[in-house]
Enzyme design. Sequence first.
Site, mmCIF file in Angstrom:
data_model
loop_
_atom_site.group_PDB
_atom_site.id
_atom_site.type_symbol
_atom_site.label_atom_id
_atom_site.label_comp_id
_atom_site.label_asym_id
_atom_site.label_seq_id
_atom_site.Cartn_x
_atom_site.Cartn_y
_atom_site.Cartn_z
ATOM 1 N N CYS A 201 25.008 -42.328 36.447
ATOM 2 C CA CYS A 201 25.534 -40.990 36.165
ATOM 3 C C CYS A 201 25.233 -40.061 37.340
ATOM 4 O O CYS A 201 24.067 -39.899 37.715
ATOM 5 C CB CYS A 201 24.895 -40.455 34.886
ATOM 6 S SG CYS A 201 25.337 -38.748 34.517
ATOM 7 N N CYS A 204 22.743 -37.084 35.989
ATOM 8 C CA CYS A 204 21.328 -37.259 35.656
ATOM 9 C C CYS A 204 20.719 -38.550 36.170
ATOM 10 O O CYS A 204 19.501 -38.735 36.090
ATOM 11 C CB CYS A 204 21.125 -37.172 34.141
ATOM 12 S SG CYS A 204 21.662 -38.663 33.242
ATOM 13 N N CYS A 217 27.814 -41.107 29.835
ATOM 14 C CA CYS A 217 26.372 -41.244 30.009
ATOM 15 C C CYS A 217 25.710 -40.895 28.693
ATOM 16 O O CYS A 217 25.808 -39.752 28.215
ATOM 17 C CB CYS A 217 25.868 -40.320 31.119
ATOM 18 S SG CYS A 217 24.069 -40.334 31.305
ATOM 19 N N CYS A 220 22.789 -37.877 29.133
ATOM 20 C CA CYS A 220 23.034 -36.434 29.293
ATOM 21 C C CYS A 220 24.365 -35.976 28.705
ATOM 22 O O CYS A 220 24.646 -34.777 28.668
ATOM 23 C CB CYS A 220 22.956 -36.036 30.767
ATOM 24 S SG CYS A 220 24.356 -36.593 31.766
ATOM 25 N N ASP A 338 28.952 -50.113 61.308
ATOM 26 C CA ASP A 338 28.187 -50.920 60.352
ATOM 27 C C ASP A 338 29.160 -51.781 59.551
ATOM 28 O O ASP A 338 29.988 -51.265 58.798
ATOM 29 C CB ASP A 338 27.403 -49.987 59.433
ATOM 30 C CG ASP A 338 26.516 -50.714 58.439
ATOM 31 O OD1 ASP A 338 26.721 -51.928 58.222
ATOM 32 O OD2 ASP A 338 25.622 -50.077 57.868
#
Length: 412
Positions: A201, A204, A217, A220, A338
């Site tokens: 999430c 949170c 979620c 929260c 990268d």
Amino acid sequence: MAGNTEPLSPRSKLAVTAGKAAAAVSRAAGKGSGSVIGGKVALRLDPDLLARLAGHLDVVLVSATNGKTTTTRLIAEALRASGPVVSNALGANMPAGITSALAGGSEARYGVIEVDEKYLAAVARDVTPKAIALLNLSRDQLDRAAETRMLAERWREGLSGNKALIVANADDPLVVWAASSSPNVLWVAAGQEWKDDAWSCPSCGGVLQRPGEDWLCAECGFRRPVPGWALSGEHVLDPHGAAWPIRLQLPGRANRANATTAAAVAAAFGVHPQTALERMWEVTAVAGRYDTVQFGGRDLRLLLAKNPAGWLETFSLIDPPPTPVVLSVNARGADGTDTSWLWDVDYTRLTGHPLYVIGDRKLDLAVRLEVADQSFRVCEHIDEAVAAAPPGRIEVIANYTAFQDLRRRVGN
């Protein structure tokens, strides 16, 4: 309509002229379109030029990790039903490139602008957009771009209180969290096949649950918003429940999703969904992407994929086995140096395809394919790969600079 129609100041006019001259010199020297160097010169002479050039336009900004160039093109095509459009159609999406694009749009009514994810908040401050389309966020250019959660936070802070209509993908939790700081959001159910950057999430840190097409979620209460627009198979569903057919020459579910977002944006400017979607049929390729070209006596279809989410979507487009596939990967500045993202791609989806590997980082890709238990041949260049491939159309998948190399070689 945007209210500022004041003519450019002498300083701004000088900056535009100098920028166009610098771009022309760059083109003459064979160093590309010149849009970036032209914009840099213009902004050096007038740092406020971007805002001045956008003053008379109704501006739409488009940002995402994947699909922003195509969606920008689709929105521009749809809005041409209502008036002239200026757009950075070739994808130069940082402030210098955007400035160059707008410098050629003095007669335009709309500005449809693709914006690099890192620059979205800054460009939004400069050009006062009427609408901002947010498509997705996923890992990309790991050495340059911030981690996706940090990018979402940058969007959330930068767009907080912005008066533009935010047209956002309800299926991407990072995009939803970023857009939720804005007072005026229109949610679009555009889908999200790549989910590996959105299991936690963003609000949170809890684990997201994904029942069916929903996500939420439990810790929260942050959850998928109710969309006003949605992609449903081969149709766009508008907020009134009407279904409008999508007819695109661009392939795949991802482009139907892009068209859904584009239709929602166009509707906000008064363009009927049917009109918008019909106009999108005119888009046959985007900066060479999806083009089929003749090379070495063969048909090559050119596909751009620059990160794991893009490669996943592209694998769904290619013809079934035993269609030969050429894979090309570079790691230059524009790609990100990268290449660890190669290990995030599910190459087992290529099982049964004859594979040919080229590009600056062909050996990195070869190691990854070896681990994925894929059969492949490493080649020095596209000529060798085409000569070695069995009969039939060849699918060519490349990341950004590798794609540009291929276009120069095959004459596209």
